[in-house]
Motif scaffolding. Structure first.
Motif, short mmCIF file in Angstrom:
data_model
loop_
_atom_site.label_atom_id
_atom_site.label_comp_id
_atom_site.label_asym_id
_atom_site.label_seq_id
_atom_site.Cartn_x
_atom_site.Cartn_y
_atom_site.Cartn_z
N ASP A 97 -7.53 28.42 -42.58
CA ASP A 97 -6.28 27.83 -43.07
C ASP A 97 -6.55 26.83 -44.18
N ALA B 248 4.08 19.96 -45.19
CA ALA B 248 3.34 20.87 -44.30
C ALA B 248 1.87 21.05 -44.65
N HIS C 226 8.54 23.16 -40.91
CA HIS C 226 7.58 22.08 -40.65
C HIS C 226 8.28 20.80 -40.23
N ASP D 299 -2.90 22.01 -37.25
CA ASP D 299 -4.09 22.63 -37.87
C ASP D 299 -4.93 23.37 -36.82
N ILE E 281 -3.30 26.52 -35.58
CA ILE E 281 -3.43 27.60 -36.56
C ILE E 281 -4.83 28.20 -36.43
N GLU F 73 -5.22 30.37 -33.68
CA GLU F 73 -4.33 31.53 -33.82
C GLU F 73 -3.16 31.54 -32.83
N ARG G 79 1.13 30.22 -40.65
CA ARG G 79 2.04 29.67 -41.66
C ARG G 79 2.88 30.80 -42.25
N GLY H 111 5.28 29.06 -46.73
CA GLY H 111 4.87 27.77 -47.28
C GLY H 111 5.11 26.59 -46.36
N ASP H 112 6.36 26.42 -45.85
CA ASP H 112 6.59 25.21 -45.05
C ASP H 112 7.19 25.52 -43.67
N TYR I 16 6.35 27.62 -39.70
CA TYR I 16 5.31 28.22 -38.84
C TYR I 16 5.94 29.29 -37.98
#
Lengths: 221, 780
Positions: free
Chosen positions: A176, A203, B733, B760, B763, B766, B770, B773-774, B776
């Motif tokens: 990421d 974000a 987000h 983070d 992510i 898994e 994302r 862009g903003d 999830y």
């Protein structure tokens, strides 16, 4: 031999059209055989070096990563037969001379096509990982950031980033973070006052927050 | 006056007959008065005239002409109406002011009489009103009025309008003189002002009150004069008398104006008058009041603060800056009080006071300091702000701020200049220690906690931002109280946990409740074990605690249990595993302690009771066999690390149970140093505690707690994000951050950075991906 014949056959049938004549395909396959590792069905590290030399490029050239992406290489210095033959065939290319033209085209794209660069960049992360590895050692990451992004996003910005990683960052790089860095660089490149107006609440991964904080502290002192 | 009634069809005669009566009814300067007989005669004359004329065909007249004349044929009154109208004008125009009276007095005197007369006149012309006037109006004639209205309108046009300027001037002069307290409030102005109300008409509906004359001709001028008067007065008064006196003055003024308004003005003016007064007396001077506010707080002038509050409350937007000032002041007072405490602590320590003693006192002093500030301003909010919810909220905000972030809670930060506190607040820990001081049995000095209480604890608890940190520290201290058996009272302990549960949640106290359950189960277990046990040379007081609820880390250091205790341990393990198969027991040797009988007293005296920890016990037991051991030998026997052994042996030497050779603390840990047990122990007390001298690794304990809090937060945030994302599948987000902050609120205040780190990680694991862009998305 039989395997080759089979590959030739299926490849042509499944595509439903002929990219190469039988004769051209034959010379593509013999080109592969020229570089392939003895007793294996892939081009190994020595073959790769020879192949790139014959294409008249340096092994360190970032375009080699574009070539690896094109040929769906899974690992440094390895080109599998099926991927090598299929991808060149789909491009209708069978000679070392045509291949060089294609690679030169990649080279131009890396310089002026951000989407292409991003595709090669995203590919590179997985390409650099060893088996079962999920994160990239930061030294490796820095090396490839410089190699791939310095030219496009500018020497100064990339070296600020890499210095931050060297001095302040203590962890390996996640997928990421790798991918988001490209978008970060792209915005930084396009927007004036990007750093000044950067919003920690947005974000971006927290790594970018740390970087911006680091940059601001540096400029204010 | 003629006694005989005039001929009913003779207008001239009729008018001549009634006119002198009309004059008397409306009021004249003559001495004659209206008599019932005369009143009746006038009434009858007019009645007769109208009746008679109505029966015969109408002669053409100036009124009742046009298309109405035919339909009007049976109703008569036009001529006499005209006569009356003319008469009223002449009557009003001939009224004269007496030389000794002011215009206002003249106007009021005449007005009062005139309006009474108009009422009677209306009755006298009743028949005309009821038939002719009504008919004309219903036919659309808007310039024909009943007699009373006709009187008032004539007054308006021929008395009121021509003299409006002087009338208004005299009224306003009177009001000003009243404001200056030069004359008393009098009814004259009231009548004069009410005339403005009576003179407003709705042409379409005469019954409806119409304030147009009052509003345009009077109210505006009155408000302007009021604004001017108080603007000037307040500027001057403030200048010479200062804010505090000024506010008292305003109070009085507002009361005066209010009672004046009740007497001379009508309801309509109340709102605009209040606006004018608020503007002149309050809004124009808010800045000076704000400036004085901090002084009043400094001097604790609750009454003046209340006055300021009640004045500003008349103009609600002016309260906003006061709220901000109040919040800032409380916060600053909180910070100041804590800084002073910190300073006096530092001073005491530099004077050579035992720092350990001060450390022990700190939680109580600190919490008391926090409370004093809270209590002081809580009272201000109650007394001066009437518990206005806005001020309650400001107080809460300020308290939350200084209670969590101050120079003791976050040391290492300079208190000079604008302070930015960073890092974790120590307040939750200090509050937990306050609770520990309150709830732990005291050896001496039992008055020390007399002025502490569970209510105080709860008062501060509600302001704690990191409730999770308090829970962790409190639970760790509770654990020690429970296993050391030094609680003051179990009911008190449980009542606090009950309160915490009510304040926060059931989940918040789960672990603590489980600890109490373990304690109870252990007690039953001990009885059971005693029954099972074959030998009883040792008195085993065992606790079986579930690892998840209790904050004790596993004991991992090397240690060899003395043979004397080994049998009991194995027996317990055997019986326990028979009773509960599948459970694993891990021994927390570091928490074990015991009492030993030592026959070291003078002959004939009872043996000493030595309170020691398990390691000290394992050091002492070998001395039953031999008098002297070297450090190295003790190390071999106990298997304790040299550092650990040294720290346990030190108090034994210090309190002269063992004699060290060579002497000196620098030699204690050397392998060749010899320790010999005394032949006769000298102590005034029969019970001697050697555990207190063992250096406890408090820093380590603190770090452990901090680590536990941080680990809990990390997993809480991750779990929270996963829970939200699982329900929402895809989320922006910012929306995710908001939800997480909201859900964490009761436990702690996560920073956006903490939440992003958790994202983070998810992510990377898994759980999330994302998108766009903003946002999830949740990966199932």
């Amino acid at each position: 031999d039989a395997v080759e014949a089979y590959l030739t056959q299926t490849s042509m049938n499944s595509q439903g059209q002929n990219f190469l004549t039988q004769e051209q395909k034959g010379s593509l396959i013999s080109l592969f055989n020229k570089y392939k590792q003895d007793g294996e069905d892939y081009i190994g590290i020595d073959g790769t070096i020879q192949y790139i030399e014959d294409l008249e490029f340096e092994v360190e050239d970032p375009v080699v990563l574009a070539l690896a992406e094109f040929l769906e290489s899974t690992q440094m210095g390895v080109f599998e037969r099926a991927k090598f033959v299929n991808n060149w065939e789909k491009a209708g290319i069978s000679s070392i001379h045509e291949m060089r033209q294609k690679v030169l085209e990649f080279q131009r794209s890396l310089e002026n096509d951000e989407q292409f660069l991003k595709k090669v960049y995203d590919f590179t992360f997985k390409f650099l990982l060893d088996n079962n590895q999920r994160t990239l050692l930061k030294d490796t990451a820095v090396e490839y950031w410089k190699l791939l992004l310095s030219h496009y996003f500018g020497e100064e910005k990339m070296s600020q980033w890499c210095q931050f990683i060297n001095d302040e960052w203590q962890f390996a790089i996640t997928k990421d973070q790798w991918q988001m860095l490209f978008l970060f660089m792209s915005e930084w490149n396009q927007k004036d006052n990007f750093i000044e107006s950067y919003d920690e609440n947005a974000a971006w991964p927290s790594m970018m927050d740390t970087f911006v904080e680091y940059l601001r502290a540096k400029t204010s002192s | 006056m003629a006694e005989k009634l005039p001929k009913s069809d003779d207008l001239k005669a009729t008018w001549s007959f009634v006119e002198p009566g009309l004059q008397l009814i409306l009021g004249s300067d003559s001495v004659a008065t209206v008599t019932p007989k005369m009143y009746m005669n006038v009434y009858t004359a007019i009645y007769n005239y109208c009746i008679n004329k109505s029966r015969t065909p109408t002669q053409d007249s100036s009124y009742g002409s046009g298309s109405n004349s035919t339909t009007n044929a049976s109703l008569v009154g036009g001529e006499i109406y005209l006569k009356l109208q003319q008469y009223l004008i002449e009557y009003i125009q001939q009224l004269e002011k007496k030389p000794e009276e002011s215009f206002l007095q003249f106007y009021v005197r005449r007005w009062v009489r005139f309006t009474i007369g108009a009422g009677y006149l209306n009755n006298v012309f009743d028949y005309m009103n009821r038939y002719w006037v009504k008919k004309e109006r219903s036919n659309g004639r808007r310039d024909i009025y009943d007699v009373n209205t006709l009187c008032l309108l004539t007054w308006r046009d021929f008395m009121f309008r021509p003299n409006l300027e002087i009338l208004l001037e005299e009224i306003l002069t009177q009001v000003e003189l009243q404001r200056l307290h030069k004359i008393e409030l009098n009814m004259e102005i009231s009548f004069a002002i009410k005339s403005f109300v009576s003179l407003g008409f709705d042409i379409n509906d005469l019954k409806k009150q119409n304030l147009s004359v009052y509003i345009t001709d009077f109210e505006k001028a009155y408000l302007d004069a009021t604004l001017k008067f108080y603007t000037e007065e307040s500027d001057e008064f403030l200048e010479t008398n200062g804010v505090v006196e000024y506010m008292k003055k305003v109070d009085t003024r507002l009361a005066e104006e209010n009672s004046r308004a009740n007497i001379i003005l009508i309801e309509h003016t109340k709102r605009p008058l209040a606006d004018v007064l608020n503007n002149a007396l309050i809004e124009r001077h808010v800045e000076v009041m704000y400036e004085e506010f901090n002084n009043l707080l400094d001097q604790k002038q609750t009454e003046d603060i209340y006055r300021m509050y009640s004045l500003l409350q008349r103009v609600p937007p002016t309260l906003e800056p006061l709220l901000i000032k109040f919040e800032a002041y409380v916060k600053q007072q909180g910070l100041k009080a804590v800084a002073e405490l910190k300073q006096s602590q530092a001073a005491a320590e530099s004077m050579g006071a035992a720092s350990k003693k001060y450390q022990a006192l700190l939680p109580k002093l600190y919490i008391k300091t926090l409370l004093q500030v809270y209590e002081r301003f809580n009272e201000v909010v109650y007394m001066a702000f009437g518990n206005n919810p806005l001020f309650v909220k400001s107080l809460d905000n300020a308290c939350r701020d200084y209670i969590n972030n101050n120079s003791i809670a976050m040391p290492g930060i300079d208190n000079n200049g604008p302070t930015v506190f960073k890092g974790n607040s120590k307040t939750p820990e200090l509050l937990a220690r306050y609770g520990d001081t309150l709830l732990k049995k005291k050896a001496k000095d039992s008055d020390a906690t007399a002025d502490m209480s569970a209510d105080e604890l709860m008062n501060i608890f509600k302001f704690i931002a990191d409730k999770d940190a308090f829970e962790t520290h409190y639970r760790r201290l509770l654990a020690r109280r429970l296993i050391n058996g030094n609680m003051v009272s179990e009911e008190e302990e449980e009542s606090i946990i009950q309160k915490l549960k009510e304040f926060n949640s059931l989940e918040y106290t789960t672990k603590m409740s489980n600890m109490f359950a373990d304690m109870k189960a252990s007690k039953d277990l001990r009885y059971w074990f005693k029954e099972q046990e074959e030998s009883d040379n040792t008195d085993l007081n065992i606790f079986v605690l579930s690892q998840t609820a209790w904050p004790f880390p596993q004991f991992k250091q090397p240690f060899t249990l003395p043979d004397e205790l080994l049998g009991t341990k194995e027996q317990f393990e055997k019986l326990y595993s028979e009773k509960h198969s599948g459970r694993r027991l891990k021994w927390l040797w570091n928490l074990c302690r015991g009492e030993m009988k030592a026959n070291l007293a003078r002959p004939g005296k009872p043996p000493f009771i030595l309170t020691v920890n398990l390691f000290q016990m394992s050091i002492l037991l070998p001395f039953n066999k031999r008098e002297t051991y070297s450090f190295e030998e003790l190390h071999e026997i106990t298997n304790l690390t040299p550092e650990h052994l040294e720290s346990c042996i030190t108090p034994l030497v210090k309190y002269k149970l063992l004699i060290q050779s060579p002497e000196g603390s620098e030699n204690t840990g050397k392998s060749s140093t010899k320790f010999t047990v005394v032949k006769e122990y000298k102590s005034k007390k029969m019970k001697v505690n050697f555990m207190q001298g063992v250096k406890l690794d408090q820093k380590h304990d603190h770090d452990d707690a901090q680590k536990e809090i941080e680990d809990d937060r990390r997993s809480f945030l991750q779990a929270c994000i996963v829970r939200i994302m699982k329900a929402r599948k895809v989320l922006k987000h910012s929306a995710l951050i908001n939800e997480v902050v909201q859900q964490s609120h009761a436990r702690f205040q996560p920073s956006v950075g903490d939440i992003k780190k958790a994202i983070d990680l998810l992510i990377e694991k898994e759980y999330l991906n994302r998108v766009d862009g903003d946002s999830y998305e949740y990966l199932a």
